[in-house]
Enzyme design. Structure first.
Site, PDB file in Angstrom:
ATOM      1  N   SER A 218       5.220  12.556  -5.766  1.00 51.03           N
ATOM      2  CA  SER A 218       5.100  10.972  -6.477  1.00 51.03           C
ATOM      3  C   SER A 218       3.643  11.653  -6.600  1.00 51.03           C
ATOM      4  CB  SER A 218       5.842   9.757  -6.152  1.00 51.03           C
ATOM      5  OG  SER A 218       6.435  10.290  -5.607  1.00 51.03           O
TER       6      SER A 218
ATOM      7  N   ARG B 209      -1.480   3.597  -5.952  1.00 46.03           N
ATOM      8  CA  ARG B 209      -0.525   2.933  -5.710  1.00 46.03           C
ATOM      9  C   ARG B 209       0.167   1.546  -6.395  1.00 46.03           C
ATOM     10  NH1 ARG B 209       2.348   2.982  -0.433  1.00 46.03           N
ATOM     11  NH2 ARG B 209       0.678   3.256   1.162  1.00 46.03           N
TER      12      ARG B 209
ATOM     13  N   HIS C 225       2.273   4.086  -9.221  1.00 44.23           N
ATOM     14  CA  HIS C 225       3.663   4.663  -8.201  1.00 44.23           C
ATOM     15  C   HIS C 225       4.334   3.065  -8.209  1.00 44.23           C
ATOM     16  CE1 HIS C 225       5.677   4.943  -3.970  1.00 44.23           C
ATOM     17  NE2 HIS C 225       5.732   6.366  -4.849  1.00 44.23           N
TER      18      HIS C 225
END
Length: 208
Positions: free
Chosen positions: A15, A38, A41
């Site tokens: 990812s 982050r 994601h």
């Protein structure tokens, strides 16, 4: 039978590799880049990088506060539940008072939301804390009013309220607020609990 990746660590690795390949991260380096990765994601949108704004020294301020054991004060329960507490460096308290009687009473008195009331109900803990707004623009506006009208000074603010009424404006108000509290925001209508929690998780542990 379906063929799919089952290893959690490998899912994270792939990812993050995809995000690095597809997102424009050129404005960010080091720990700031980890925060943006982050955030992407958490929402699956690589174009989010263009809307992320991290004020000067925000990462340093957030990590220093966490290291000192500061409280992490959240506007809604979903934000607090998204924070990986085992990664917090000093067993930091993660607080959310949105469901408290005090929040309800304050909200009624100020004719505002319980999220805003929950923030005010924790006034004694706000100075030196990381305040994480992932849902309610009213909570961010109310926090900024408290900072302006009192001695309350959080260590930093994560401003990711989401929606169509007040979200854009509350984040822009944080940018220009005279107290200049360090911040991480996602400009525009996008935001949400997962993104707000992702910021804390990045501050606490990077991409680990």
């Amino acid at each position: 039978m379906y063929v799919y990746e089952k290893n959690g660590a490998e899912i994270y690795r792939r990812s993050f590799d995809t995000i690095r390949r597809e997102a424009d991260l050129s404005r960010f380096e080091g720990a700031e880049r980890d925060v943006v990765i982050r955030l992407i994601h958490a929402c699956g949108m690589v174009d989010l990088a263009a809307d992320v704004m991290i004020s000067e020294h925000a990462i340093e301020a957030g990590r220093k506060a966490l290291g000192k054991g500061c409280s992490v004060i959240c506007d809604v329960t979903m934000v607090s539940q998204g924070i990986i507490q085992r990664n917090l460096p000093a067993e930091n308290p993660v607080l959310c008072a949105v469901k408290s009687d005090a929040a309800v009473a304050i909200a009624k008195n100020h004719q505002t939301t319980r999220s805003a009331g929950g923030i005010e109900s924790q006034k004694s803990a706000l100075t030196g804390a990381i305040v994480v707004i992932g849902n309610a623009p009213t909570a961010l506006f109310h926090l900024l009013e408290m900072i302006e009208n009192s001695t309350v000074r959080p260590a930093m603010i994560i401003g990711c309220p989401v929606g169509f009424v007040g979200a854009v404006e509350s984040k822009e108000a944080l940018i220009v607020h005279p107290a200049k509290v360090p911040f991480i925001i996602v400009r525009g209508r996008r935001g949400g609990s997962a993104m707000a929690a992702a910021c804390v998780n990045a501050l606490a542990a990077g991409l680990g």
